[in-house]
Design an enzyme around this catalytic site. Structure first.
Site, PDB file in Angstrom:
ATOM      1  CB  SER A 196      -0.960  -0.060   1.194  1.00  0.00           C
ATOM      2  OG  SER A 196      -1.939   0.932   1.129  1.00  0.00           O
TER       3      SER A 196
ATOM      4  CG  HIS B  29      -4.275  -1.695  -2.072  1.00  0.00           C
ATOM      5  ND1 HIS B  29      -4.778  -2.377  -0.997  1.00  0.00           N
ATOM      6  CD2 HIS B  29      -3.674  -0.601  -1.532  1.00  0.00           C
ATOM      7  CE1 HIS B  29      -4.498  -1.744   0.122  1.00  0.00           C
ATOM      8  NE2 HIS B  29      -3.840  -0.663  -0.179  1.00  0.00           N
TER       9      HIS B  29
END
EC number: 3.4.21.92
Length: 194
Positions: free
Chosen positions: A98, A123
């Site tokens: 992330s 993501h």
């Protein structure tokens, strides 16, 4: 129980005890080994600014083993890395997920590394909203703008098209160290020293 090791250094002026992170900072090494929140970001930013003030020419080494965290806290670190004069080498140990993967890609081009068994996960940003419909709409618009900004920067940092970044970050996308290199998130997979 204190889990932070102490290092004792002996010089001609005597002995001095350091926590391991302070000792590593002397060698221009910063560890990001937790979830990214405002406190972690303030600590990392402070260390980056301190090391720049000490020597604006020498590289800084940012080791990353992080599940990600707050986007705004991550941007504070990202912007500081881009702002300071010294090159920041980024090294993924364990997992950069992330916002951790975003910061991994933020390192100086040619100086972004991953250890052989490291993993990287990209993501789209996560968020939630509650309240009246207009408040939910405001929050949704904000997260869409944030996603667009993150995707644009990732495209610039990796050399991938914005369309590919959008597709690849639609869901959790796990990459091995070699796959992260092929993708452009890192420049090199480090091999063990012989």
């Amino acid at each position: 129980m204190n889990l932070i090791p102490t290092v004792i250094e002996t010089t001609n002026r005597g002995e001095r005890a350091y926590d391991i992170y302070s000792r590593l900072l002397k060698d221009r090494i910063i560890m990001l080994g937790s979830q990214i929140d405002d406190n972690v970001a303030n600590s990392i930013v402070s260390q980056l600014l301190f090391l720049q003030a000490q020597d604006a020419e020498k590289d800084i080494y940012l080791y990353i083993n992080s599940p990600g965290g707050s986007v705004t806290a991550g941007f504070a670190i990202y912007d500081t890395i881009q702002h300071i004069k010294p090159d920041v080498q980024t090294i993924c140990i364990g997992m950069a997920a992330s916002m951790g993967s975003f910061l991994l890609a933020a390192g100086a081009k040619g100086k972004r590394f991953a250890l052989p068994n490291a993993e990287v996960m990209i993501h789209q940003p996560l968020g939630g909203a509650q309240g009246q419909a207009t408040e939910i709409e405001i929050a949704a618009n904000h997260i869409l703008k944030t996603r667009a900004k993150l995707n644009q920067i990732l495209a610039e940092r990796t050399g991938q098209s914005i369309e590919k970044i959008e597709q690849d970050t639609d869901r959790d996308n796990f990459l091995s160290a070699e796959e992260a290199k092929d993708y452009g998130l890192v420049d090199q997979v480090m091999v063990p020293e012989s």
